[in-house]
Design a protein around this motif. Structure first.
Motif, mmCIF file in Angstrom:
data_model
loop_
_atom_site.group_PDB
_atom_site.id
_atom_site.type_symbol
_atom_site.label_atom_id
_atom_site.label_comp_id
_atom_site.label_asym_id
_atom_site.label_seq_id
_atom_site.Cartn_x
_atom_site.Cartn_y
_atom_site.Cartn_z
ATOM 1 N N SER A 1 -6.360 -8.810 8.595
ATOM 2 C CA SER A 1 -5.087 -9.125 7.952
ATOM 3 C C SER A 1 -4.811 -10.618 7.993
ATOM 4 N N LEU B 1 0.808 -1.220 0.000
ATOM 5 C CA LEU B 1 0.000 0.000 0.000
ATOM 6 C C LEU B 1 0.842 1.271 0.000
ATOM 7 N N LEU C 1 -6.104 -7.535 4.203
ATOM 8 C CA LEU C 1 -4.719 -7.203 3.880
ATOM 9 C C LEU C 1 -3.854 -8.455 3.939
ATOM 10 N N ALA D 1 1.144 -3.779 5.037
ATOM 11 C CA ALA D 1 -0.058 -3.045 4.653
ATOM 12 C C ALA D 1 -0.752 -2.379 5.840
ATOM 13 N N THR D 2 -0.729 -3.021 7.005
ATOM 14 C CA THR D 2 -1.464 -2.469 8.147
ATOM 15 C C THR D 2 -0.866 -1.156 8.638
#
Length: 268
Positions: free
Chosen positions: A235, A190, A215, A220-221
């Motif tokens: 996730s 991301l 995710l 990404a988190t």
């Protein structure tokens, strides 16, 4: 392209009737812009997703993050087979009546299996749709990952272009019709780095809040793109694990699997 038989194994399970739940739309987005990230979408992943069409009207889409976003994406639509199997005649009838009832039952059963809207035709339609979608997705995956690798080599390791925001927002607009439960599975760090303009570092507040973000990338988190969004965000370590979680959540016998398996991850 010859598609492995695995993609149609979901069709082997047949009951007297199939439960049709609310419609679902699922999009997988893969990002190859980081040279360390390799493609994860494959036949096994596709099979798990397609199998959901046994119980849900289903839209499946596959997208890749590119230098700039594209509106078109491989997509397939599936409808579950919900036609009731004929009921056999009850015992206790007089012989003549029973013979006529059996003859009608066999005719109805033959139509259920072989008729214009019968099971076998549905099965062939599902198989063709699944194969076409998988072929298109793998073709897109191959072409894009090869192009990124070629540019990486040509520029001696200095190539990273990814319109992440464009891919996500295009998918949100095009792939999730009203009335569908939406799952957007992101195999991406991301990091928005589109060609020709500055990348975005603010939350994607344009994203419809009813879409669940799944995710499937360890970085990404931590992305500012999803910070503070009202969307449910969960996730998983890999795409395969993410797809299993979604599949378990949508299986009628286990509606709470997603909540139990992966509680919403925190966002910065």
């Amino acid at each position: 392209m010859k598609i492995p038989l695995l993609i149609v194994t979901f069709l082997s399970v047949l009951g007297s009737s199939l439960f049709a739940a609310e419609p679902v739309a699922i999009t997988v987005i893969e990002d190859f812009s980081d040279p360390k990230d390799n493609p994860q979408f494959n036949t096994d992943v596709a099979t798990v997703l397609v199998a959901l069409s046994q119980s849900h009207p289903l839209i499946l889409s596959y997208r890749v993050v590119e230098e700039s976003s594209e509106a078109q994406a491989p997509q397939a639509k599936f409808e579950p087979f919900t036609r009731e199997m004929p009921t056999p005649p009850q015992e206790g009838l007089r012989l003549g009546d029973y013979q006529r009832a059996v003859a009608k039952f066999q005719a109805d059963l033959a139509a259920w299996k072989n008729g214009k809207d019968g099971y076998l035709q549905w099965r062939e339609t599902q198989k063709a749709s699944a194969q076409a979608w998988l072929a298109g997705a793998l073709r897109k995956q191959t072409e894009t990952s090869q192009r990124f690798a070629r540019e990486l080599a040509r520029r001696r390791g200095d190539y990273r272009r990814s319109d992440v925001c464009g891919a996500v927002l295009t998918a949100a607009k095009a792939d999730f019709p009203p009335g569908h439960h939406g799952y957007l599975i992101l195999v991406s760090d991301l990091k928005d780095q589109p060609l020709g303009r500055a990348g975005r570092t603010t939350p994607l507040k344009e994203l419809p809040p009813e879409i669940t973000l799944v995710l499937a990338h360890p970085s990404a988190t931590r992305s500012p793109l999803i910070a503070g969004l009202p969307n449910r965000v969960i996730s998983a370590p890999t795409l395969a694990e993410a797809v299993k979680l979604v599949s378990a959540a949508l299986t009628p016998t286990n509606p709470t699997a997603l909540a139990e398996g992966a509680p919403p991850s925190g966002t910065p």
